[in-house]
Design a protein around this motif. Sequence first.
Motif, PDB file in Angstrom:
ATOM      1  N   ASP A  14       0.818  -1.215   0.000  1.00 53.65           N
ATOM      2  CA  ASP A  14       0.000   0.000   0.000  1.00 53.65           C
ATOM      3  C   ASP A  14       0.848   1.260   0.000  1.00 53.65           C
ATOM      4  O   ASP A  14       0.570   2.220  -0.706  1.00 53.65           O
ATOM      5  CB  ASP A  14      -0.944  -0.001   1.218  1.00 53.65           C
ATOM      6  N   VAL A  15       1.908   1.236   0.827  1.00 53.74           N
ATOM      7  CA  VAL A  15       2.776   2.401   0.942  1.00 53.74           C
ATOM      8  C   VAL A  15       4.222   1.964   0.735  1.00 53.74           C
ATOM      9  O   VAL A  15       4.673   1.008   1.377  1.00 53.74           O
ATOM     10  CB  VAL A  15       2.637   3.073   2.331  1.00 53.74           C
ATOM     11  N   PRO A  16       4.977   2.628  -0.157  1.00 56.70           N
ATOM     12  CA  PRO A  16       6.381   2.253  -0.362  1.00 56.70           C
ATOM     13  C   PRO A  16       7.184   2.384   0.924  1.00 56.70           C
ATOM     14  O   PRO A  16       6.910   3.250   1.760  1.00 56.70           O
ATOM     15  CB  PRO A  16       6.861   3.253  -1.413  1.00 56.70           C
ATOM     16  N   ASN A  17       8.157   1.497   1.086  1.00 54.26           N
ATOM     17  CA  ASN A  17       9.035   1.551   2.246  1.00 54.26           C
ATOM     18  C   ASN A  17       9.803   2.878   2.228  1.00 54.26           C
ATOM     19  O   ASN A  17      10.485   3.185   1.252  1.00 54.26           O
ATOM     20  CB  ASN A  17      10.016   0.366   2.193  1.00 54.26           C
ATOM     21  N   PRO A  18       9.714   3.687   3.279  1.00 55.06           N
ATOM     22  CA  PRO A  18      10.385   4.997   3.274  1.00 55.06           C
ATOM     23  C   PRO A  18      11.903   4.906   3.196  1.00 55.06           C
ATOM     24  O   PRO A  18      12.559   5.876   2.803  1.00 55.06           O
ATOM     25  CB  PRO A  18       9.939   5.634   4.602  1.00 55.06           C
ATOM     26  N   LYS A  19      12.472   3.736   3.558  1.00 57.66           N
ATOM     27  CA  LYS A  19      13.926   3.594   3.539  1.00 57.66           C
ATOM     28  C   LYS A  19      14.430   3.007   2.225  1.00 57.66           C
ATOM     29  O   LYS A  19      15.450   3.456   1.690  1.00 57.66           O
ATOM     30  CB  LYS A  19      14.382   2.717   4.705  1.00 57.66           C
ATOM     31  N   THR A  20      13.742   1.975   1.719  1.00 60.30           N
ATOM     32  CA  THR A  20      14.251   1.265   0.544  1.00 60.30           C
ATOM     33  C   THR A  20      13.205   1.098  -0.562  1.00 60.30           C
ATOM     34  O   THR A  20      13.421   0.332  -1.501  1.00 60.30           O
ATOM     35  CB  THR A  20      14.770  -0.127   0.948  1.00 60.30           C
ATOM     36  N   TYR A  21      12.086   1.771  -0.476  1.00 59.94           N
ATOM     37  CA  TYR A  21      10.997   1.746  -1.445  1.00 59.94           C
ATOM     38  C   TYR A  21      10.279   0.401  -1.470  1.00 59.94           C
ATOM     39  O   TYR A  21       9.057   0.334  -1.382  1.00 59.94           O
ATOM     40  CB  TYR A  21      11.486   2.102  -2.849  1.00 59.94           C
ATOM     41  N   ILE A  22      11.017  -0.705  -1.590  1.00 60.26           N
ATOM     42  CA  ILE A  22      10.407  -2.034  -1.523  1.00 60.26           C
ATOM     43  C   ILE A  22      10.770  -2.684  -0.194  1.00 60.26           C
ATOM     44  O   ILE A  22      11.666  -2.226   0.515  1.00 60.26           O
ATOM     45  CB  ILE A  22      10.862  -2.922  -2.711  1.00 60.26           C
ATOM     46  N   GLY A  23      10.082  -3.781   0.133  1.00 55.45           N
ATOM     47  CA  GLY A  23      10.310  -4.461   1.406  1.00 55.45           C
ATOM     48  C   GLY A  23      11.644  -5.176   1.469  1.00 55.45           C
ATOM     49  O   GLY A  23      12.290  -5.424   0.440  1.00 55.45           O
ATOM     50  N   SER A  24      12.044  -5.569   2.672  1.00 58.48           N
ATOM     51  CA  SER A  24      13.355  -6.206   2.873  1.00 58.48           C
ATOM     52  C   SER A  24      13.457  -7.550   2.158  1.00 58.48           C
ATOM     53  O   SER A  24      14.506  -7.890   1.601  1.00 58.48           O
ATOM     54  CB  SER A  24      13.622  -6.376   4.368  1.00 58.48           C
ATOM     55  N   GLY A  25      12.361  -8.327   2.169  1.00 53.87           N
ATOM     56  CA  GLY A  25      12.388  -9.632   1.497  1.00 53.87           C
ATOM     57  C   GLY A  25      12.581  -9.499   0.002  1.00 53.87           C
ATOM     58  O   GLY A  25      13.397 -10.208  -0.605  1.00 53.87           O
ATOM     59  N   LYS A  26      11.832  -8.581  -0.609  1.00 56.22           N
ATOM     60  CA  LYS A  26      11.967  -8.355  -2.054  1.00 56.22           C
ATOM     61  C   LYS A  26      13.343  -7.779  -2.379  1.00 56.22           C
ATOM     62  O   LYS A  26      13.944  -8.116  -3.409  1.00 56.22           O
ATOM     63  CB  LYS A  26      10.863  -7.404  -2.533  1.00 56.22           C
ATOM     64  N   MET A  27      13.868  -6.938  -1.490  1.00 55.60           N
ATOM     65  CA  MET A  27      15.191  -6.361  -1.711  1.00 55.60           C
ATOM     66  C   MET A  27      16.262  -7.453  -1.705  1.00 55.60           C
ATOM     67  O   MET A  27      17.202  -7.416  -2.522  1.00 55.60           O
ATOM     68  CB  MET A  27      15.497  -5.314  -0.640  1.00 55.60           C
TER      69      MET A  27
END
Length: 403
Positions: free
Chosen positions: A54-67
């Motif tokens: 719903d909302v992009p991760n403010p630190k890395t835009y995507i979540g840690s798992g996807k990163m």
Amino acid sequence: MLEKKVTNYEKAVLIGVINREQDEHKVKEYLDELEFLTYTAGGEVTNRFMQRMDVPNPKTYIGSGKMEEVERFVKSNEIGSVIFDDELSPAQQNNIEKILKCKILDRTSLILDIFAQRAKTSYARTQVELAQYEYLLPRLTGLWTHLERQRGGIGMRGPGETEIETDRRIVRDRIALLKKKLTKIDRQMETQRGNRGALVRVALVGYTNVGKSTLMNVISKSDVFAENKLFATLDTTVRKVVIGNLPFLLSDTVGFIRKLPTQLVESFKSTLDEVREADLLLHVVDISHPNFEEHIASVNQILDEIKSADKKTIMVFNKIDQYQPETIDEDDLVTEKTEAHFTLDEWKKTWYNKIGDRALFISALNKENLDDFRERVYSEVRDIHVTRFPYNNFLYPENLDGY
């Protein structure tokens, strides 16, 4: 024996986010366009990643798992660039670079890079450079960027001043210099436009890669650069065109695109003055593109931003030779007919119902229906000319066969 020319494309991956504003279908469409942008810039897309949030991760835009998934792919496939479909904040870009240890681009920086490649004249290069510096300024964090050697140190650096602060000053000085240069060129171009006299002005507008330059070449019998890539034309080209015995000025302008960076809209404001000062707009549309109606909406939005949405406009649906509707088998009783299945005649009726006789359907490349196009443009220009010069003894031929 002739050697085959090899083009070295930089390997890249694309990343998009599915949210309340853009569903999966929309994100796939945006990534298709982003892939075309990447190809235009000299890259080769090897993979795409999408994440629903719903909302992009403010630190890395995507979540840690996807990163972590992206990081594994980048390392194992020697990826040179990771490109995000939406604009990243300076903090996000910095954090992602530390994790992936490769070039991180967003849609804005990619478009800016293409503009930098395409800019040929001094004016276009200055516009693009200004947009690049304005994009770069808030992103100067943490690293010495080596924009140029620091100026004389005596009296130039106060107590505790860091290298990055000196860097910011260099960029701000450069921005101020470029703006001053553009202001001077803008005045010169304004004078040039004023010197064109009272000829009726017609401007081609539209989404990028819809065939504006091809149409310009056919109508004006000139040789404007045209290519099947995004943003093939950056510099506005103006040609004098005569239909029958009626002269007018025709300008080919830079193509628009969804999510067009605000820096470019601002730095190209003088180029867009050709649109603002036009008497008639020819809004060229690639009807063969599956999402051409959204392209129309994007162009109309930008026209509204530059206060040109209320101008007299003709919709010119181009590339009818390439239009191919999806087909439904006669025995298929399940599939619902949508706009994707419309025939060209159905689209014509649809748009005739929407805007009446202000729609034309042509193929600039194959020169289909160009006589109808010329007659309609002639009629519109003549009406404007008669209003402007009501007592002019201008002869308007009824037959344009001599064009």
